[in-house]
Design an enzyme around this catalytic site. Structure first.
Site, PDB file in Angstrom:
ATOM      1  N   ASP A 153       0.858  -1.196   0.000  1.00 48.39           N
ATOM      2  CA  ASP A 153       0.000   0.000   0.000  1.00 48.39           C
ATOM      3  C   ASP A 153       0.888   1.237   0.000  1.00 48.39           C
ATOM      4  O   ASP A 153       2.124   1.135   0.074  1.00 48.39           O
ATOM      5  CB  ASP A 153      -0.932  -0.001   1.235  1.00 48.39           C
ATOM      6  CG  ASP A 153      -2.259   0.727   0.978  1.00 48.39           C
ATOM      7  OD1 ASP A 153      -2.240   1.902   0.555  1.00 48.39           O
ATOM      8  OD2 ASP A 153      -3.323   0.117   1.221  1.00 48.39           O
ATOM      9  N   GLY A 197       4.537   1.175  -1.595  1.00 51.60           N
ATOM     10  CA  GLY A 197       4.657   1.421  -3.032  1.00 51.60           C
ATOM     11  C   GLY A 197       3.331   1.865  -3.603  1.00 51.60           C
ATOM     12  O   GLY A 197       2.296   1.781  -2.930  1.00 51.60           O
ATOM     13  N   PHE A 231       0.830   1.237  -6.918  1.00 49.58           N
ATOM     14  CA  PHE A 231       0.645   0.313  -8.046  1.00 49.58           C
ATOM     15  C   PHE A 231       0.666   1.024  -9.394  1.00 49.58           C
ATOM     16  O   PHE A 231       0.588   0.381 -10.429  1.00 49.58           O
ATOM     17  CB  PHE A 231      -0.591  -0.579  -7.860  1.00 49.58           C
ATOM     18  CG  PHE A 231      -1.866   0.093  -7.408  1.00 49.58           C
ATOM     19  CD1 PHE A 231      -2.438   1.128  -8.118  1.00 49.58           C
ATOM     20  CD2 PHE A 231      -2.524  -0.378  -6.268  1.00 49.58           C
ATOM     21  CE1 PHE A 231      -3.640   1.706  -7.713  1.00 49.58           C
ATOM     22  CE2 PHE A 231      -3.720   0.200  -5.844  1.00 49.58           C
ATOM     23  CZ  PHE A 231      -4.283   1.251  -6.566  1.00 49.58           C
ATOM     24  N   HIS A 277     -12.616  -1.268  -8.671  1.00 51.81           N
ATOM     25  CA  HIS A 277     -13.802  -0.439  -8.951  1.00 51.81           C
ATOM     26  C   HIS A 277     -13.524   1.065  -8.862  1.00 51.81           C
ATOM     27  O   HIS A 277     -14.296   1.860  -9.375  1.00 51.81           O
ATOM     28  CB  HIS A 277     -14.998  -0.848  -8.066  1.00 51.81           C
ATOM     29  CG  HIS A 277     -14.952  -0.370  -6.658  1.00 51.81           C
ATOM     30  ND1 HIS A 277     -16.091  -0.183  -5.899  1.00 51.81           N
ATOM     31  CD2 HIS A 277     -13.922  -0.046  -5.848  1.00 51.81           C
ATOM     32  CE1 HIS A 277     -15.754   0.228  -4.706  1.00 51.81           C
ATOM     33  NE2 HIS A 277     -14.450   0.317  -4.642  1.00 51.81           N
TER      34      HIS A 277
END
Ligand SMILES: C[S@@+](CC[C@H](N)C(=O)[O-])C[C@H]1O[C@@H](n2cnc3c(N)ncnc32)[C@H](O)[C@@H]1O
Length: 289
Positions: free
Chosen positions: A152, A178, A180, A198
């Site tokens: 995260d 980190g 994504f 989502h």
């Protein structure tokens, strides 16, 4: 509770009629479900999302008409206030509250993933967008042979580590900081993504599924879970309303069906895919590389 006598009877009896309270001989109490899920002092509390709905979303949903006509977000961005997530990550106390709310929301799905997925075939997992790490923790608690990584943004690290230590899992469940959007995801046997896809538009969803594919070996798995909409798009009202909530909250996010997600997985190269119901409105979509 500071209720006005004119209001209290109708208010409390409305809660009885809605199934939130029981009334016996004029005394009101929680039902077994509200006692379990809506008592703030219990670890099974899942009212964090409702509190956020109360504080923020309730007002924004008043602009649903504008949202469905323009396709534009209707949250703080609309009024020019500081974007919610920016403000949230700058305030550790509020961030802790939000991440804890995510644990309550995901607990039922996490326990079902721990029970239903064939974990004995795998040794490591990475939970991408892990928040406090509760999903990974529930899986590791049920399967002592597994080790895991919670991945995260760096601000989440101290909150994750405190929570995981409290569960006695610090040796088996570590944090990796980190984004994504930058670089590769850590290598692992299984990637888990809960309530991540989502938030984003189609291109970003496919990018994230592709990064998960690159992180696992042949035979490895991606597990995507959230309020997956039924393929006919006619039953999972919570999933559909969550998608409308993404319309209110984000520039391009939307919820999706199991068939949609399996399609993105196949496009990324996954050879086997399936969708399994978990608990309440939640399902998981599994892709095997
Ligand atoms: C809605 S929460 C989901 C938490 C958890 N997976 C669950 O289902 O309960 C989204 C998580 O994604 C994380 N996140 C947001 N942007 C991220 C990024 N660029 N890289 C890594 N994590 C990110 C947030 O910090 C947050 O913990």
């Amino acid at each position: 509770m500071g209720l006005h006598p004119r209001a209290s009877r109708d208010f409390l009896d409305t809660l009885v009629a809605l199934g939130f309270l029981e009334r016996r001989e004029g005394k009101y109490s929680n039902t077994p479900s509200t006692d379990l899920f809506l008592d703030r002092h219990k670890p099974s509390y899942m009212g964090g999302l409702l509190e956020m709905a109360n504080h923020r979303l309730y007002g924004f949903w008043g602009h649903l008409t504008e949202a469905v006509r323009t396709g534009k977000p209707q949250n703080e961005v609309r009024s020019g206030d500081a974007p919610f997530f920016e403000a949230l990550y700058a305030d550790p106390a509020r961030l802790r509250q939000f991440l804890s709310a995510m644990s309550g929301l995901s607990r039922g799905a996490a326990k079902a993933i721990a029970a239903k997925f064939p974990w004995s075939n795998y040794r490591t997992l990475v939970d991408v967008g892990t928040a406090q790490g509760d999903t990974a923790a529930q899986i590791l608690l049920a399967h002592p042979h597994l080790t895991g990584t919670g991945y995260d943004l760096a601000e989440v690290g101290p909150i994750f580590e405190e929570y995981v230590e409290g569960l006695g899992l610090s040796q088996r469940l570590r944090f990796t900081a980190g984004s994504f959007f930058d670089g590769l995801l850590p290598k692992t046997d299984v990637v888990v993504m809960g309530h991540i896809l989502h938030d984003w538009d189609l291109e970003t969803k496919k990018m994230l599924v592709g990064k998960a594919y690159d992180a696992i070996p042949a035979g490895g798995a991606l597990i995507v879970y959230e309020a997956i909409i039924d393929d006919q798009r006619s039953k999972n009202a919570f999933g559909l309303m969550m998608s409308l909530n993404m319309l209110i909250e984000t520039p391009g996010g939307f919820d999706y069906t199991g068939a949609d997600c399996e399609g993105w997985m196949r496009e990324a190269g996954f050879t086997q895919t399936r969708t399994e119901h978990l608990a309440g409105p939640d399902s998981m979509v599994i892709g095997i590389k």
